[in-house]
Design a protein around this motif. Structure first.
Motif, PDB file in Angstrom:
ATOM      1  N   THR A 125       0.873  -1.166   0.000  1.00  0.00           N
ATOM      2  CA  THR A 125       0.000   0.000   0.000  1.00  0.00           C
ATOM      3  C   THR A 125       0.910   1.216   0.000  1.00  0.00           C
ATOM      4  O   THR A 125       1.530   1.538   1.016  1.00  0.00           O
ATOM      5  CB  THR A 125      -0.907   0.034   1.247  1.00  0.00           C
ATOM      6  OG1 THR A 125      -1.664  -1.172   1.318  1.00  0.00           O
ATOM      7  CG2 THR A 125      -1.858   1.228   1.183  1.00  0.00           C
ATOM      8  N   ASP A 148      -5.338  -1.861  -1.605  1.00  0.00           N
ATOM      9  CA  ASP A 148      -6.062  -0.644  -1.241  1.00  0.00           C
ATOM     10  C   ASP A 148      -5.628   0.522  -2.130  1.00  0.00           C
ATOM     11  O   ASP A 148      -5.630   1.672  -1.705  1.00  0.00           O
ATOM     12  CB  ASP A 148      -5.842  -0.302   0.242  1.00  0.00           C
ATOM     13  CG  ASP A 148      -6.825   0.771   0.745  1.00  0.00           C
ATOM     14  OD1 ASP A 148      -7.969   0.786   0.256  1.00  0.00           O
ATOM     15  OD2 ASP A 148      -6.440   1.584   1.603  1.00  0.00           O
ATOM     16  N   ARG A 149      -5.243   0.198  -3.338  1.00  0.00           N
ATOM     17  CA  ARG A 149      -4.793   1.227  -4.274  1.00  0.00           C
ATOM     18  C   ARG A 149      -4.932   0.697  -5.697  1.00  0.00           C
ATOM     19  O   ARG A 149      -4.494  -0.413  -5.984  1.00  0.00           O
ATOM     20  CB  ARG A 149      -3.328   1.574  -3.993  1.00  0.00           C
ATOM     21  CG  ARG A 149      -2.644   2.453  -5.018  1.00  0.00           C
ATOM     22  CD  ARG A 149      -2.929   3.933  -4.766  1.00  0.00           C
ATOM     23  NE  ARG A 149      -2.137   4.759  -5.671  1.00  0.00           N
ATOM     24  CZ  ARG A 149      -0.919   5.232  -5.382  1.00  0.00           C
ATOM     25  NH1 ARG A 149      -0.366   4.946  -4.213  1.00  0.00           N
ATOM     26  NH2 ARG A 149      -0.277   5.974  -6.254  1.00  0.00           N
ATOM     27  N   SER A 158      -3.594  -5.287  -8.769  1.00  0.00           N
ATOM     28  CA  SER A 158      -4.015  -4.488  -7.621  1.00  0.00           C
ATOM     29  C   SER A 158      -5.355  -4.995  -7.114  1.00  0.00           C
ATOM     30  O   SER A 158      -6.150  -5.569  -7.873  1.00  0.00           O
ATOM     31  CB  SER A 158      -4.124  -2.999  -7.981  1.00  0.00           C
ATOM     32  OG  SER A 158      -5.158  -2.773  -8.926  1.00  0.00           O
ATOM     33  N   SER A 160      -8.402  -3.272  -4.716  1.00  0.00           N
ATOM     34  CA  SER A 160      -8.823  -2.043  -4.053  1.00  0.00           C
ATOM     35  C   SER A 160     -10.327  -2.065  -3.867  1.00  0.00           C
ATOM     36  O   SER A 160     -11.015  -3.008  -4.286  1.00  0.00           O
ATOM     37  CB  SER A 160      -8.412  -0.819  -4.883  1.00  0.00           C
ATOM     38  OG  SER A 160      -9.057  -0.839  -6.146  1.00  0.00           O
ATOM     39  N   ASP A 163     -13.571   3.562  -3.880  1.00  0.00           N
ATOM     40  CA  ASP A 163     -13.686   4.621  -2.876  1.00  0.00           C
ATOM     41  C   ASP A 163     -14.585   5.766  -3.335  1.00  0.00           C
ATOM     42  O   ASP A 163     -15.127   6.496  -2.502  1.00  0.00           O
ATOM     43  CB  ASP A 163     -12.303   5.160  -2.523  1.00  0.00           C
ATOM     44  CG  ASP A 163     -11.535   4.215  -1.614  1.00  0.00           C
ATOM     45  OD1 ASP A 163     -12.132   3.691  -0.661  1.00  0.00           O
ATOM     46  OD2 ASP A 163     -10.335   3.994  -1.855  1.00  0.00           O
ATOM     47  N   GLN A 193      -6.903   7.425  -2.087  1.00  0.00           N
ATOM     48  CA  GLN A 193      -8.112   7.058  -1.370  1.00  0.00           C
ATOM     49  C   GLN A 193      -8.834   8.299  -0.843  1.00  0.00           C
ATOM     50  O   GLN A 193     -10.062   8.397  -0.894  1.00  0.00           O
ATOM     51  CB  GLN A 193      -7.777   6.129  -0.203  1.00  0.00           C
ATOM     52  CG  GLN A 193      -7.113   4.828  -0.618  1.00  0.00           C
ATOM     53  CD  GLN A 193      -5.599   4.901  -0.579  1.00  0.00           C
ATOM     54  OE1 GLN A 193      -5.009   5.927  -0.923  1.00  0.00           O
ATOM     55  NE2 GLN A 193      -4.952   3.808  -0.171  1.00  0.00           N
ATOM     56  N   GLN A 294     -15.081  -1.684   4.376  1.00  0.00           N
ATOM     57  CA  GLN A 294     -14.227  -2.253   3.345  1.00  0.00           C
ATOM     58  C   GLN A 294     -13.936  -3.715   3.706  1.00  0.00           C
ATOM     59  O   GLN A 294     -13.659  -4.012   4.868  1.00  0.00           O
ATOM     60  CB  GLN A 294     -12.892  -1.506   3.255  1.00  0.00           C
ATOM     61  CG  GLN A 294     -12.989  -0.051   2.857  1.00  0.00           C
ATOM     62  CD  GLN A 294     -11.638   0.444   2.365  1.00  0.00           C
ATOM     63  OE1 GLN A 294     -11.288   0.243   1.213  1.00  0.00           O
ATOM     64  NE2 GLN A 294     -10.877   1.084   3.236  1.00  0.00           N
ATOM     65  N   MET A 299      -9.479  -8.387   0.894  1.00  0.00           N
ATOM     66  CA  MET A 299      -8.481  -7.676   0.094  1.00  0.00           C
ATOM     67  C   MET A 299      -7.099  -8.287   0.284  1.00  0.00           C
ATOM     68  O   MET A 299      -6.368  -8.539  -0.683  1.00  0.00           O
ATOM     69  CB  MET A 299      -8.454  -6.196   0.465  1.00  0.00           C
ATOM     70  CG  MET A 299      -9.669  -5.422   0.023  1.00  0.00           C
ATOM     71  SD  MET A 299      -9.677  -3.733   0.682  1.00  0.00           S
ATOM     72  CE  MET A 299      -8.274  -3.043  -0.172  1.00  0.00           C
ATOM     73  N   GLN A 323      -6.706  -5.860 -12.303  1.00  0.00           N
ATOM     74  CA  GLN A 323      -7.032  -4.891 -11.257  1.00  0.00           C
ATOM     75  C   GLN A 323      -8.440  -5.205 -10.747  1.00  0.00           C
ATOM     76  O   GLN A 323      -9.415  -5.038 -11.485  1.00  0.00           O
ATOM     77  CB  GLN A 323      -6.961  -3.459 -11.788  1.00  0.00           C
ATOM     78  CG  GLN A 323      -5.539  -2.975 -12.083  1.00  0.00           C
ATOM     79  CD  GLN A 323      -4.938  -3.563 -13.339  1.00  0.00           C
ATOM     80  OE1 GLN A 323      -5.588  -3.587 -14.383  1.00  0.00           O
ATOM     81  NE2 GLN A 323      -3.706  -4.041 -13.274  1.00  0.00           N
ATOM     82  N   VAL A 325     -11.523  -4.474  -8.272  1.00  0.00           N
ATOM     83  CA  VAL A 325     -12.123  -3.392  -7.493  1.00  0.00           C
ATOM     84  C   VAL A 325     -13.348  -3.950  -6.775  1.00  0.00           C
ATOM     85  O   VAL A 325     -14.330  -4.359  -7.419  1.00  0.00           O
ATOM     86  CB  VAL A 325     -12.522  -2.191  -8.384  1.00  0.00           C
ATOM     87  CG1 VAL A 325     -13.139  -1.091  -7.530  1.00  0.00           C
ATOM     88  CG2 VAL A 325     -11.305  -1.662  -9.141  1.00  0.00           C
TER      89      VAL A 325
END
Length: 340
Positions: A125, A148-149, A158, A160, A163, A193, A294, A299, A323, A325
């Motif tokens: 992160t 978280d990114r 990734s 995440s 957000d 974030q 979250q 995650m 990625q 999400v």
């Protein structure tokens, strides 16, 4: 200080060759029962422990993955670590957990340590908003997954949470319960974030036909309880104080709650509060906090599984960077229930 017991010491004590000891340790089925028992007895008697680092250097593959998070004082990242550790353990690996403390310099030092230790891969992160630390680490050729990114401008994997959607959930709830003037206790502006949650908040205001001026931002240098208390003090000093506050994480929200309690401001009658993350302390606060949840454990586990897939002993073409999400969820509690 006594020297550590080596494989040659075991071989000498058992009256066998070094190769036989190696076989007992790594391929016991290839050694006869009597010899295997004699070697094992010598290992137990001498207290021999295999050098895992040496084995890893010979094999070229580490059994450790690194995990570098923003703040291990935040229970959200503890949950991320739990998920990652669970997935790693199921695969026979361990996790080296490090804390950047929201400091780009410390982040760079830990990434350098991971490279020196030749870890299998890293779950990260990021703190450094410039991306220079990631770019420097990429040169080592060690796989990494962002947690978280979103992997903006990169091809790495990734995991995440949306957000923007989370920020909209928080402020839409406040608008639906009657609030028209809302503070956003944000955090360091360099964090994606923080920016994304603000974007979601503004989207919710626009949906309701409200001006962006209905959201008053109170930035903080850190994302912890002390920063929340400081933001709460600033909020109390406003001449036209908002009736509700949305905080970029639960630690900030708990700090704001403490500041309100100390000043005699009743939550939620005088001020409604919404946090973000839904850490365990949110439900246990003096006034239980409404929060955007979250899936932190999920995650961490998904990120670790992605890294395991990428570093598995298979052709690289079997792994495709992606990625993921995930979607947040609003958990309503007493800190917003009595809105005006």
């Amino acid at each position: 200080m006594s020297q550590p017991v080596g494989i040659k010491d075991v071989a000498r004590a058992a009256g066998v060759s070094v190769g036989t000891v190696s076989n007992v340790i790594n391929r016991p089925d290839t050694v006869g029962g009597e010899t295997r028992a004699r070697v094992q007895s010598a290992i137990d008697r001498l207290g021999y422990v295999r050098s895992e680092s040496a084995r890893q250097l010979r094999a070229g593959r580490s059994r450790i993955m690194g995990l570098l998070v923003l703040d291990m004082g935040n229970p959200f990242f503890v949950d991320v670590a739990r998920g990652a550790e669970r997935a790693a353990r199921d695969a026979g690996l361990g996790v080296m957990v490090c804390n950047s403390a929201q400091n780009a310099g410390e982040e760079a030092e830990y990434l350098a340590l991971f490279a020196e230790q030749r870890v299998r891969g890293v779950l990260l992160t990021p703190t450094d908003a410039t991306g220079r630390n990631i770019e420097a680490f990429r040169r080592h050729g060690i796989p990494f997954v962002l947690v978280d990114r979103v992997a903006e401008g990169t091809t790495e994997c990734s995991v995440s949470v949306d957000d923007v959607a989370g920020g909209a959930l928080a402020v839409r709830h406040l608008v639906d319960t009657g609030h028209r003037s809302i503070a956003y206790v944000s955090g360091p502006p360099g964090f994606n974030q923080v920016r994304d949650r603000r974007t979601g908040a503004l989207n919710a205001l626009a949906e309701a036909g409200l001006s962006p001026d209905a959201l008053r931002e109170l930035p903080t240098e850190r994302l912890d309880v002390a920063a929340g208390r400081d933001a709460g003090a600033r909020l109390l000093g406003l001449a036209d104080r908002p009736t509700a506050v949305f905080c970029a994480n639960d630690l900030l929200a708990l700090g704001v709650l403490q500041a309100m309690y100390a000043a005699g401001v009743v939550v939620p009658d005088d001020l409604a509060i919404v946090g973000y993350d839904d850490i365990e302390f949110a439900a246990a606060a003096a006034v239980p906090l409404t929060s955007v949840r979250q899936p932190a454990v999920t995650m961490g586990a998904m990120a670790a599984e992605m890294l395991l897939e990428e570093t598995a002993v298979r052709p690289a073409t079997t792994h495709r960077h992606r990625q993921v999400v995930l979607q947040p969820e609003l958990v309503v509690r007493r800190s917003t229930l009595n809105a005006r």
